[in-house]
Each structure stands twice: as structure tokens, then as C-alpha cells.
Write a protein that holds these residues in place. Structure first.
Motif, PDB file in Angstrom:
ATOM      1  N   ALA A   1      26.827   3.045  22.433  1.00  0.00           N
ATOM      2  CA  ALA A   1      28.240   3.369  22.612  1.00  0.00           C
ATOM      3  C   ALA A   1      28.385   4.685  23.373  1.00  0.00           C
ATOM      4  CB  ALA A   1      28.930   3.469  21.254  1.00  0.00           C
ATOM      5  N   GLY A   2      29.281   4.691  24.342  1.00  0.00           N
ATOM      6  CA  GLY A   2      29.560   5.919  25.066  1.00  0.00           C
ATOM      7  C   GLY A   2      28.564   6.259  26.152  1.00  0.00           C
ATOM      8  N   HIS A   3      27.538   5.425  26.355  1.00  0.00           N
ATOM      9  CA  HIS A   3      26.568   5.683  27.423  1.00  0.00           C
ATOM     10  C   HIS A   3      26.937   4.899  28.680  1.00  0.00           C
ATOM     11  CE1 HIS A   3      22.906   7.603  25.283  1.00  0.00           C
ATOM     12  NE2 HIS A   3      24.017   7.945  24.686  1.00  0.00           N
ATOM     13  N   GLN A   4      26.356   5.313  29.816  1.00  0.00           N
ATOM     14  CA  GLN A   4      26.646   4.683  31.095  1.00  0.00           C
ATOM     15  C   GLN A   4      25.559   3.722  31.522  1.00  0.00           C
ATOM     16  OE1 GLN A   4      27.992   8.902  32.371  1.00  0.00           O
ATOM     17  NE2 GLN A   4      27.812   7.684  34.220  1.00  0.00           N
ATOM     18  N   SER A   5      24.739   3.303  30.580  1.00  0.00           N
ATOM     19  CA  SER A   5      23.635   2.427  30.960  1.00  0.00           C
ATOM     20  C   SER A   5      23.487   1.316  29.939  1.00  0.00           C
ATOM     21  CB  SER A   5      22.330   3.225  31.058  1.00  0.00           C
ATOM     22  OG  SER A   5      22.028   3.824  29.826  1.00  0.00           O
ATOM     23  N   LEU A   6      22.754   0.299  30.335  1.00  0.00           N
ATOM     24  CA  LEU A   6      22.333  -0.728  29.391  1.00  0.00           C
ATOM     25  C   LEU A   6      20.911  -1.113  29.772  1.00  0.00           C
ATOM     26  CD1 LEU A   6      22.278  -3.820  30.797  1.00  0.00           C
ATOM     27  CD2 LEU A   6      24.738  -3.430  30.777  1.00  0.00           C
ATOM     28  N   SER A   7      20.147  -1.525  28.784  1.00  0.00           N
ATOM     29  CA  SER A   7      18.798  -1.982  29.076  1.00  0.00           C
ATOM     30  C   SER A   7      18.629  -3.375  28.498  1.00  0.00           C
ATOM     31  CB  SER A   7      17.761  -1.019  28.498  1.00  0.00           C
ATOM     32  OG  SER A   7      17.971  -0.840  27.113  1.00  0.00           O
ATOM     33  N   PHE A   8      17.734  -4.136  29.109  1.00  0.00           N
ATOM     34  CA  PHE A   8      17.476  -5.476  28.594  1.00  0.00           C
ATOM     35  C   PHE A   8      15.995  -5.779  28.738  1.00  0.00           C
ATOM     36  CE2 PHE A   8      16.759  -7.648  32.595  1.00  0.00           C
ATOM     37  CZ  PHE A   8      17.486  -6.914  33.508  1.00  0.00           C
ATOM     38  N   SER A   9      15.591  -6.816  28.060  1.00  0.00           N
ATOM     39  CA  SER A   9      14.185  -7.170  28.026  1.00  0.00           C
ATOM     40  C   SER A   9      14.100  -8.691  27.902  1.00  0.00           C
ATOM     41  CB  SER A   9      13.543  -6.491  26.809  1.00  0.00           C
ATOM     42  OG  SER A   9      12.164  -6.383  26.960  1.00  0.00           O
ATOM     43  N   ARG A  10      13.160  -9.302  28.634  1.00  0.00           N
ATOM     44  CA  ARG A  10      13.059 -10.771  28.615  1.00  0.00           C
ATOM     45  C   ARG A  10      11.619 -11.153  28.939  1.00  0.00           C
ATOM     46  NH1 ARG A  10      12.988 -16.003  29.614  1.00  0.00           N
ATOM     47  NH2 ARG A  10      14.950 -17.199  29.643  1.00  0.00           N
ATOM     48  N   GLU A  11      11.030 -12.073  28.161  1.00  0.00           N
ATOM     49  CA  GLU A  11       9.671 -12.526  28.416  1.00  0.00           C
ATOM     50  C   GLU A  11       9.677 -13.831  29.213  1.00  0.00           C
ATOM     51  OE1 GLU A  11       7.560 -12.697  24.706  1.00  0.00           O
ATOM     52  OE2 GLU A  11       7.754 -10.532  24.371  1.00  0.00           O
ATOM     53  N   PHE A  12       8.595 -14.046  29.961  1.00  0.00           N
ATOM     54  CA  PHE A  12       8.452 -15.259  30.780  1.00  0.00           C
ATOM     55  C   PHE A  12       7.045 -15.830  30.614  1.00  0.00           C
ATOM     56  CE2 PHE A  12      11.803 -12.787  32.706  1.00  0.00           C
ATOM     57  CZ  PHE A  12      12.762 -13.745  32.968  1.00  0.00           C
ATOM     58  N   ASP A  13       6.962 -17.155  30.717  1.00  0.00           N
ATOM     59  CA  ASP A  13       5.662 -17.836  30.617  1.00  0.00           C
ATOM     60  C   ASP A  13       4.970 -17.872  31.976  1.00  0.00           C
ATOM     61  OD1 ASP A  13       6.036 -18.347  27.913  1.00  0.00           O
ATOM     62  OD2 ASP A  13       7.105 -20.221  28.318  1.00  0.00           O
ATOM     63  N   ALA A  14       4.862 -16.740  32.587  1.00  0.00           N
ATOM     64  CA  ALA A  14       4.206 -16.638  33.891  1.00  0.00           C
ATOM     65  C   ALA A  14       3.784 -15.186  34.069  1.00  0.00           C
ATOM     66  CB  ALA A  14       5.155 -17.059  35.009  1.00  0.00           C
ATOM     67  N   PRO A  15       2.737 -14.956  34.830  1.00  0.00           N
ATOM     68  CA  PRO A  15       2.284 -13.572  35.026  1.00  0.00           C
ATOM     69  C   PRO A  15       3.278 -12.752  35.851  1.00  0.00           C
ATOM     70  CG  PRO A  15       0.941 -15.119  36.304  1.00  0.00           C
ATOM     71  CD  PRO A  15       1.834 -15.939  35.447  1.00  0.00           C
ATOM     72  N   ALA A  16       3.178 -11.455  35.734  1.00  0.00           N
ATOM     73  CA  ALA A  16       4.107 -10.545  36.418  1.00  0.00           C
ATOM     74  C   ALA A  16       4.142 -10.810  37.918  1.00  0.00           C
ATOM     75  CB  ALA A  16       3.712  -9.096  36.137  1.00  0.00           C
ATOM     76  N   THR A  17       2.997 -11.122  38.505  1.00  0.00           N
ATOM     77  CA  THR A  17       2.950 -11.358  39.952  1.00  0.00           C
ATOM     78  C   THR A  17       3.938 -12.438  40.374  1.00  0.00           C
ATOM     79  OG1 THR A  17       0.604 -10.858  39.832  1.00  0.00           O
ATOM     80  CG2 THR A  17       1.400 -11.828  41.886  1.00  0.00           C
ATOM     81  N   LEU A  18       4.009 -13.523  39.585  1.00  0.00           N
ATOM     82  CA  LEU A  18       4.905 -14.628  39.958  1.00  0.00           C
ATOM     83  C   LEU A  18       6.369 -14.298  39.665  1.00  0.00           C
ATOM     84  CD1 LEU A  18       2.935 -17.856  38.951  1.00  0.00           C
ATOM     85  CD2 LEU A  18       3.259 -16.837  41.214  1.00  0.00           C
ATOM     86  N   VAL A  19       6.617 -13.605  38.561  1.00  0.00           N
ATOM     87  CA  VAL A  19       8.004 -13.251  38.244  1.00  0.00           C
ATOM     88  C   VAL A  19       8.525 -12.254  39.278  1.00  0.00           C
ATOM     89  CG1 VAL A  19       9.553 -12.361  36.467  1.00  0.00           C
ATOM     90  CG2 VAL A  19       7.550 -13.700  35.803  1.00  0.00           C
ATOM     91  N   PHE A  20       7.645 -11.339  39.669  1.00  0.00           N
ATOM     92  CA  PHE A  20       8.006 -10.382  40.721  1.00  0.00           C
ATOM     93  C   PHE A  20       8.309 -11.124  42.026  1.00  0.00           C
ATOM     94  CE2 PHE A  20       6.910  -7.628  44.280  1.00  0.00           C
ATOM     95  CZ  PHE A  20       7.561  -6.451  43.953  1.00  0.00           C
ATOM     96  N   LYS A  21       7.457 -12.087  42.385  1.00  0.00           N
ATOM     97  CA  LYS A  21       7.656 -12.852  43.620  1.00  0.00           C
ATOM     98  C   LYS A  21       8.986 -13.598  43.594  1.00  0.00           C
ATOM     99  CE  LYS A  21       3.937 -14.860  45.674  1.00  0.00           C
ATOM    100  NZ  LYS A  21       2.923 -15.931  45.956  1.00  0.00           N
TER     101      LYS A  21
END
Lengths: 160, 160
Positions: free
Chosen positions: B11-31
Motif C-alpha cells: 500500500a502506498g508504494h509506486q511499484s508492484l512485483s510478480f513471480s511466475r514459474e514455467f515448465d521450460a528453461p530460462a533460455t526459452l522463456v527469455f526467447k
């Protein structure tokens, strides 16, 4: 004439805003922010030299420069131009390469206030309150010196 | 398998953060975030079409696209890439052209978590608390739908 710069930074917020008047119309103050040769004249502490690595002041462009001190020290900075709308608005990112991982988003608004004078209203938002507070503690002298150098450029170069 | 997305917004901040997992390696999610054809596959509500106006996923590059609905509606978005570091980090600006003047700065971090799986941690910072709160109230369904579409792309295209 000395121009007072105001800074507003609410406790616990991730942003700071500032305001500064200039004895030149918005068109010229904007040009001093978007022309590579002009920006090199006033950015950085006195006695340092700015070397542009890249400067493309348009929406979607980017910028990158190095400030070199007389003692051989070098400080790199880079960012991207989210929006460049002449002569009223620049939205850009900013990062000091000496402390990577702390980019900011900055909105600069250029407004004519009559008598060939204008004002910059700036808003910088940070990734965290800690980043904002760290910037606040060091920015004052450097920002005033930059704007005094900009005053001088605008005086000597008022109709360029 | 359904993956829970978490959102944190103080509350009262100017940001939000989120987090989500994927069934694939970072290289593919990044791509899937930096390849124009792939990003068009999963961004926007189902049934809409994305048209790229510009997409240059490199540090200093920029992007711009339009989402077209079946009813003929069009929604434009644009931003710039402050940093693109494969396969771990994207820092970009984002603005919805239907409500200009409210750009955000977004940091996406891609991390492998083992078993060919990975996680995106996102941080979005806004010009004001009001901008953040307005985004929060509307983002949930859209973001989940996007990430479900991304799951599907990663499943059908896991070794591309």
C-alpha cells in the motif's frame, strides 16, 4: 541571477521531483537536452569531459556517454529515450554503469513561463525507496552545478 | 499443470512485483520475450491479433505493437529496451497509447530453478501510486491469460 532548484521527496516513496527555472524559452532548454554537442557542454562536474558513445534523441532512441575526470577517472552512463516530444517532454531511462542494476525512469517537462523564460519539472522514479534515498543523498551539488553550467550555455548561446 | 502467479504490491508504494514459474528453461522463456514472432503468439487476450510496428530487442532498442480485436478495436503500446541481457534480464519501458502520459519501467529477471524449469520475477515501477493502483485493479486476468498462452507456446515449441 541565481535560480533556486526545488526538490520534493516524500519519505518512503520511490520517486523525487524537482523544478528549476531558466532565462531562456523552453525551445532552447529542450534543445540543450537533445543536441549531443550542447548536452556535452553542461553535463558533468566542471573540469570533466563528456564523450558521447551514442546519442539518438528521438522516441525509441538511446544514449550513452562517458564522463572523464582530470585525474583519469571515467564514469559511464547509458539509457534509452522512451519519448522525445519537442519542445515539451522527454521520458528516458538512466543508469550509472559504476553501480549497475539501479536504472531509473525520468520524465522532464519543459514549460514556457513568459518573458522568454521557462521551467523544467522533473520526476525520477526508482526501483526501490533505498535507490531513491541513495540518489537523494548525493545529487544536490552535482545537479546544481549542471544547471549552472546550463545557465551559462543558454546565456552564451541564446539564439543558436 | 497450473502455475500460480504471485503479485506483491505494498500500500502506498509506486511499484508492484510478480513471480511466475514455467515448465521450460530460462533460455526459452527469455526467447519468447525477445523474438518478435514468439512474443506475438502469447501477448494480448485470446482472439486478438498482434501486429508489430517495431521490435528491436537489444540494449538501446525499442518496440511498438498494436493489438487488434475481433470487433475491430485497436490498442497500441510502445516502449524502449533499456537493457537486454540474454538469457537473464530485460529492463524496458512500457506505455499504453490509449492513456498516454503513464509510462512504466519494468525489470524482468529469468532464473533457472532446476528440472528444465524457470521463473520470471518482474518489477514494475510507476510514475505515481495512483498509476500503480489503476494498473493493479485491471491487470490480473490479462496477465494470467498471457502467461497461460506463453505456457502453451513453450509446450508446443519447447525445443525451438
Amino acid at each position: 541571477m541565481t535560480h533556486q532548484r526545488t526538490v520534493t521527496a516524500h519519505a518512503g516513496h520511490q520517486s523525487l521531483s524537482f523544478s528549476r527555472e531558466f532565462d531562456a524559452p523552453a525551445t532552447l532548454v529542450f534543445k540543450a537536452h537533445t543536441d549531443a554537442a550542447r548536452i556535452a557542454h553542461w553535463t558533468g562536474p566542471r573540469g570533466t569531459q563528456m564523450t558521447m558513445r551514442e546519442f539518438d534523441a528521438r522516441t525509441g532512441g538511446s544514449w550513452s556517454y562517458v564522463i572523464s575526470g582530470e585525474d583519469g577517472g571515467e564514469w559511464g552512463f547509458h539509457g534509452s529515450f522512451h519519448e522525445v516530444t519537442a519542445p515539451s517532454r522527454i521520458v528516458q531511462t538512466f543508469e550509472f554503469e559504476g553501480e549497475p542494476g539501479h536504472p531509473t525512469l525520468e520524465v522532464l517537462t519543459f514549460t514556457d513561463i513568459g518573458d522568454s523564460r521557462s521551467r523544467i519539472d522533473g520526476l525520477s522514479v526508482f526501483l526501490s525507496v533505498e535507490d531513491r534515498d541513495a540518489m537523494l543523498s548525493g545529487m544536490d551539488a552535482g545537479m546544481d552545478e549542471n544547471f549552472e553550467r546550463l545557465d551559462e550555455l543558454l546565456t552564451t548561446n541564446a539564439d543558436a
